[in-house]
Design an enzyme around this catalytic site. Structure first.
Site, PDB file in Angstrom:
ATOM      1  N   ASP A  18       0.859  -1.184   0.000  1.00 16.76           N
ATOM      2  CA  ASP A  18       0.000   0.000   0.000  1.00 16.76           C
ATOM      3  C   ASP A  18       0.896   1.235   0.000  1.00 16.76           C
ATOM      4  OD1 ASP A  18      -2.106   1.721   0.176  1.00 16.76           O
ATOM      5  OD2 ASP A  18      -2.785   1.087   2.166  1.00 16.76           O
ATOM      6  N   ASP A 116      -2.872   2.570  -6.109  1.00 18.57           N
ATOM      7  CA  ASP A 116      -1.818   2.648  -5.095  1.00 18.57           C
ATOM      8  C   ASP A 116      -1.732   1.440  -4.168  1.00 18.57           C
ATOM      9  OD1 ASP A 116      -4.173   3.093  -3.782  1.00 18.57           O
ATOM     10  OD2 ASP A 116      -3.549   4.941  -2.783  1.00 18.57           O
ATOM     11  N   GLU A 117      -2.390   0.342  -4.495  1.00 21.18           N
ATOM     12  CA  GLU A 117      -2.258  -0.855  -3.657  1.00 21.18           C
ATOM     13  C   GLU A 117      -2.475  -2.113  -4.483  1.00 21.18           C
ATOM     14  OE1 GLU A 117      -5.236  -1.992  -0.767  1.00 21.18           O
ATOM     15  OE2 GLU A 117      -6.610  -0.463  -1.535  1.00 21.18           O
TER      16      GLU A 117
END
Length: 355
Positions: A18, A116-117
Site C-alpha cells: 500500500d 496505489d495498492e
C-alpha cells in the site's frame, strides 16, 4: 457442528503493498518546498465555493483528522494552513505504472486493487527467494531508491491477513503475521479493522455486542449465519484468520459507485440534491484515484416502502468530472421524481469504462 468446512492453506506467501499517501507523496516529492506541510489533494474550497472532496492527503494533514472523502470545506476548517492541490492524475497514473513494473520483477501474480495498492502472491516467484519478508523489503527498497516514495507492506499466508498487516505500521512499515499469531492479533482488533466488513455490518455486529475480533470468535457459527446469511460464515472464518481467496491477476474494475442509506427519510428536494452532489463528488474522486473514466451514469433510488428504481444515461464521451456526473444525475432525479414518497437510499454509479 460446522456448516461449511474450514480449510486453511498455510503454505501461501502473500504480500499486500500500500503506497503511503500516494498522490500527496508524489506532489511533495516533486515540490520539496511542501515537505513537512499539510498537503491535501482536492479542490480548494476557497476557490470552488466550498465544494469538492478530499481525494487523499499526507500524514501531516491526517494529524488534523482529515481523510479521504471528507468535504474540502470541512478539511479547510480543520486545517486552514493546509495546501490544496487539484491533482495531476495523469502523472499519478504514470507513477502507478512504474510501481507495478517493480512488482512484476518479482512475480506476475499481481492483483491491483487500485492505483496505489496491490496483492502479490510470491509463493513461487521469479527470483526463487523463499522469504516473503525479504521480497517485501526489496520491493520497498526499489520503490524508494527509484521513485523516492514509500510503501507499507503486510506479509501473511492469505490476502485478508496481509491487508490487516499492511495497516498495522504506517508509513513505510513492514508487518508479518504468522499462522500461530493470527487469531491473537485479530482478537485484539476492533471489527471495523476487518477488511471487507462494511459500516452497516459493523453496526449490526455492535447491536449483537460484538466489538472486537475476540467478541466475534465467541459467537457460534449458526448465530452468524442466521443473522448474516452466507456472509456470516465469512465472518466466522475471518475471526479465525481463514481465507483462501486467490490473487486474481485478471481483476478488472467495471464500475465505480457510492450509495448511502438514510435512517430518516428524505422528503425535501434540497436535501436530496445535497446528498446527490456529495455522492457525485465521491464517485468522481474514486474514478480519478483509480484512473478510470466512464460514460454511463446510473442513479439508484430506494423509497420508504423499499421499492427501488434505477435510471441510467450514457454520454457521448468518457468522464471522471464531478460537474458532468452531477449534471446527469440532476436530470435523472428529475425524470424519476416521486420525492414526496420519502427516500431511504440514494446511489450514484459510473460504469461502461474506457478501455
Amino acid at each position: 457442528m460446522l456448516i461449511f468446512p474450514l480449510i486453511n492453506d498455510l503454505s501461501r506467501k502473500i504480500i499486500h503493498v500500500d503506497m503511503d499517501a500516494f498522490f500527496a507523496a508524489i506532489e511533495v516529492r516533486d515540490s520539496p518546498a511542501l515537505k513537512g506541510k499539510p498537503v491535501i489533494i482536492g479542490a480548494d474550497p476557497r476557490l470552488s465555493g466550498g465544494r469538492g472532496v478530499v481525494s487523499t492527503c499526507n500524514y501531516e494533514a491526517r494529524a488534523f483528522g482529515i481523510h479521504s472523502a471528507m468535504s474540502s470545506k470541512e478539511a479547510y476548517e480543520r486545517c486552514p494552513q493546509a495546501i490544496f492541490i487539484s491533482g495531476n492524475y495523469e502523472k499519478y497514473q504514470e507513477v502507478g505504472r512504474q510501481v507495478r513494473e517493480i512488482f512484476h520483477r518479482y512475480t506476475d501474480l499481481v492483483e491491483p486493487m487500485s492505483i496505489d495498492e496491490a496483492y502479490l502472491d510470491v509463493t513461487e516467484n521469479k527470483l526463487g527467494i523463499s522469504s516473503a519478508v525479504k521480497i517485501a523489503k526489496l520491493i520497498q527498497y526499489d520503490i524508494w531508491n527509484e521513485l523516492h516514495l514509500t510503501a507499507s507492506a503486510g506479509v501473511s499466508y492469505n490476502k485478508f491477513l496481509a491487508k490487516i498487516a499492511s495497516d498495522m505500521e504506517k508509513p513505510h512499515g513492514l508487518t508479518l503475521i504468522l499462522p500461530e499469531d493470527a487469531v491473537g492479533i485479530l482478537a485484539s482488533l476492533p471489527v471495523e479493522k476487518f477488511h471487507g466488513v462494511g459500516k452497516k455490518t459493523v453496526e449490526r455486529l455492535h447491536e449483537m455486542g460484538v466489538y472486537t475480533g475476540q467478541d466475534l470468535l465467541d459467537v457460534p457459527e449458526m448465530v452468524l449465519i442466521d443473522r448474516f446469511g452466507r456472509f456470516g460464515f465469512d465472518l466466522y472464518r475471518k475471526a479465525r484468520g481463514i481465507s483462501n481467496s486467490p490473487v486474481k491477476v485478471d481483476r478488472v474494475r467495471k464500475s465505480s459507485g457510492k450509495e448511502r442509506t438514510y435512517r430518516k427519510l428524505l422528503y425535501r428536494e434540497e436535501d436530496v440534491l445535497k446528498e446527490l452532489i456529495s455522492l457525485c463528488q465521491r464517485v468522481a474522486a474514486s474514478l480519478k484515484r483509480n484512473g478510470k473514466k466512464g460514460r454511463t451514469i446510473v442513479l439508484k433510488v430506494r423509497y420508504g416502502d423499499f421499492s427501488t428504481l434505477t435510471k441510467r444515461h450514457s454520454l457521448e464521451v468518457y468522464t471522471d468530472q464531478t460537474e458532468t456526473i452531477e449534471k446527469e444525475v440532476r436530470q435523472l432525479i428529475e425524470e424519476i421524481g416521486k420525492i414526496e414518497k420519502g427516500i431511504r437510499l440514494l446511489g450514484v454509479t459510473v460504469t461502461n469504462f474506457q478501455t
